[in-house]
Design a protein around this motif. Structure first.
Motif, PDB file in Angstrom:
ATOM      1  N   GLU A   1       0.875  -1.135   0.054  1.00  0.00           N
ATOM      2  CA  GLU A   1      -0.093   0.059   0.063  1.00  0.00           C
ATOM      3  C   GLU A   1       0.844   0.752   0.042  1.00  0.00           C
ATOM      4  O   GLU A   1       0.501   2.246  -1.184  1.00  0.00           O
ATOM      5  CB  GLU A   1      -0.857  -0.218   1.028  1.00  0.00           C
ATOM      6  N   LEU A   2       1.912   1.209   0.776  1.00  0.00           N
ATOM      7  CA  LEU A   2       2.503   2.501   0.642  1.00  0.00           C
ATOM      8  C   LEU A   2       3.072   2.294  -0.570  1.00  0.00           C
ATOM      9  O   LEU A   2       3.726   3.906  -0.897  1.00  0.00           O
ATOM     10  CB  LEU A   2       4.366   2.579   2.030  1.00  0.00           C
ATOM     11  N   LYS A   3       3.484   2.089  -0.774  1.00  0.00           N
ATOM     12  CA  LYS A   3       4.312   1.699  -2.586  1.00  0.00           C
ATOM     13  C   LYS A   3       3.259   2.185  -3.901  1.00  0.00           C
ATOM     14  O   LYS A   3       3.500   3.137  -4.027  1.00  0.00           O
ATOM     15  CB  LYS A   3       5.038   0.576  -3.205  1.00  0.00           C
ATOM     16  N   GLN A   4       2.042   2.027  -3.616  1.00  0.00           N
ATOM     17  CA  GLN A   4       0.903   2.415  -4.266  1.00  0.00           C
ATOM     18  C   GLN A   4       0.880   3.796  -3.684  1.00  0.00           C
ATOM     19  O   GLN A   4       0.444   4.416  -5.638  1.00  0.00           O
ATOM     20  CB  GLN A   4       0.027   1.547  -3.695  1.00  0.00           C
ATOM     21  N   ARG A   5       0.789   4.014  -2.832  1.00  0.00           N
ATOM     22  CA  ARG A   5       0.389   5.194  -2.640  1.00  0.00           C
ATOM     23  C   ARG A   5       1.029   6.296  -2.727  1.00  0.00           C
ATOM     24  O   ARG A   5       1.483   7.402  -3.681  1.00  0.00           O
ATOM     25  CB  ARG A   5       0.314   5.790  -0.926  1.00  0.00           C
ATOM     26  N   PHE A   6       2.963   6.167  -2.862  1.00  0.00           N
ATOM     27  CA  PHE A   6       3.858   6.895  -3.671  1.00  0.00           C
ATOM     28  C   PHE A   6       3.873   7.134  -4.754  1.00  0.00           C
ATOM     29  O   PHE A   6       4.487   8.294  -5.661  1.00  0.00           O
ATOM     30  CB  PHE A   6       5.503   6.117  -2.549  1.00  0.00           C
ATOM     31  N   GLU A   7       3.638   5.741  -5.745  1.00  0.00           N
ATOM     32  CA  GLU A   7       3.269   5.836  -7.218  1.00  0.00           C
ATOM     33  C   GLU A   7       2.458   6.840  -7.470  1.00  0.00           C
ATOM     34  O   GLU A   7       2.167   8.117  -8.191  1.00  0.00           O
ATOM     35  CB  GLU A   7       3.274   4.730  -7.876  1.00  0.00           C
ATOM     36  N   THR A   8       1.013   6.344  -6.557  1.00  0.00           N
ATOM     37  CA  THR A   8       0.152   7.350  -7.103  1.00  0.00           C
ATOM     38  C   THR A   8       0.800   9.189  -6.281  1.00  0.00           C
ATOM     39  O   THR A   8       0.061   9.716  -7.323  1.00  0.00           O
ATOM     40  CB  THR A   8      -0.926   7.196  -5.738  1.00  0.00           C
ATOM     41  N   GLY A   9       0.927   9.187  -5.577  1.00  0.00           N
ATOM     42  CA  GLY A   9       1.637  10.870  -4.735  1.00  0.00           C
ATOM     43  C   GLY A   9       2.250  11.252  -6.106  1.00  0.00           C
ATOM     44  O   GLY A   9       2.669  12.574  -6.299  1.00  0.00           O
TER      45      GLY A   9
END
Length: 296
Positions: free
Chosen positions: A225-233
């Protein structure tokens, strides 16, 4: 790129809004004590803020109250043990094999240009350097655990390794070696920060090293989830201009101070690991100093 941004915007607008209790989720890091990490931390916090409506409020937080130096090797172990959530380091084979990452160069190519910290009275010696062969007559000092330590061996450059920046600056001051090459945002800051106790050190005035050096965000594979959040951000801050604004805030003055066009540039070999493919091609392959927009 446009397709990716549309997907991000769709996901961003369709997910629920957590953290209604007002809590702030810590994103634990161990790289906090040095000025060179501030941009990486502020960019991470910008990404977390941009994605807060989707993922909830979060902020980069030291993994312990003490902010004493933690070696890069120790930080890697801490990420593997899930005692920290995020690293920001150059790609190395052991990292690529063990962790998830976003192959986006946080510094947009800037760290590929290096200047030397030297003893001020050695400037005339460095004025005579015209080529890599000339530089081989000098001994460099560098962090033995840092990702680009290998450039010395790859280019047949003599080197003495040490654990951290403060030790290296003291060794340089005591004539253990001749130069300590640093990023544009590091060299002047470190000389000025240590001027009272190491007044003989200065930034060399006429040379630049250049090699393809990148820094990525790294995640434990279980923290998807954190990786996905950083990709999105990351996609959001690239699209809305806030990445560029933060970059200028940190580095515009330093880049102009370096006067790169007036320096002799020595290109050296630095092969990137094979798995280190690019995520946003047009950003990673366009050095910031080539595009006028980075400095306007």
């Amino acid at each position: 790129m446009q397709y990716l941004i549309l997907v991000v915007v769709f996901l961003y607008s369709s997910m629920a809004f957590p953290n209604e209790d007002g809590s702030i989720t810590p994103v634990r890091v161990c790289q906090v004590e040095k000025a060179k990490y501030l941009f990486r931390i502020d960019l991470a916090n910008l990404i977390l803020a941009k994605t807060a409506p989707v993922y909830g409020d979060a902020r980069v937080t030291p993994f312990r109250k003490e902010t004493s130096t933690v070696s890069q090797d120790r930080c890697v172990v801490l990420l593997k043990q899930q005692q920290v959530d995020l690293l920001y380091l150059p790609p190395k084979d052991n990292l690529l094999e063990s962790f998830d990452y976003i192959p986006f160069d946080i510094h947009a190519g800037m760290l590929g240009y290096r200047v030397f910290i030297i003893r001020e009275n050695d400037q005339r010696r460095f004025d005579q350097v015209e080529s890599l062969d000339d530089l081989r007559r000098f001994v460099g000092g560098f962090g033995s655990q840092w990702g680009d330590f290998k450039v010395f061996g790859l280019n047949d450059l003599p080197v003495i390794g040490a654990a951290n920046t403060s030790v290296l600056l003291n060794m340089l001051n005591h004539e253990r070696f001749d130069y300590f090459h640093r990023g544009l945002h590091e060299a002047w800051a470190e000389v000025e920060a240590n001027n009272s106790k190491l007044p003989n050190l200065s930034v060399e005035t006429g040379l630049t090293l250049r090699y393809p050096f990148q820094v990525y965000y790294w995640f434990n594979p279980s923290n998807t989830e954190l990786k996905q959040r950083f990709e999105t951000g990351l996609l959001l801050v690239l699209q809305d201009g806030s990445y560029h604004a933060l970059f200028k805030e940190y580095f515009q003055k330093t880049v102009k101070r370096a006067r790169l066009a007036e320096r002799k540039t020595i290109n050296i070999k630095y092969p990137l690991p094979q798995k280190s493919d690019n995520w946003v091609t047009e950003v990673n392959h366009t050095p910031f100093w080539v595009e006028p927009r980075w400095l306007d």
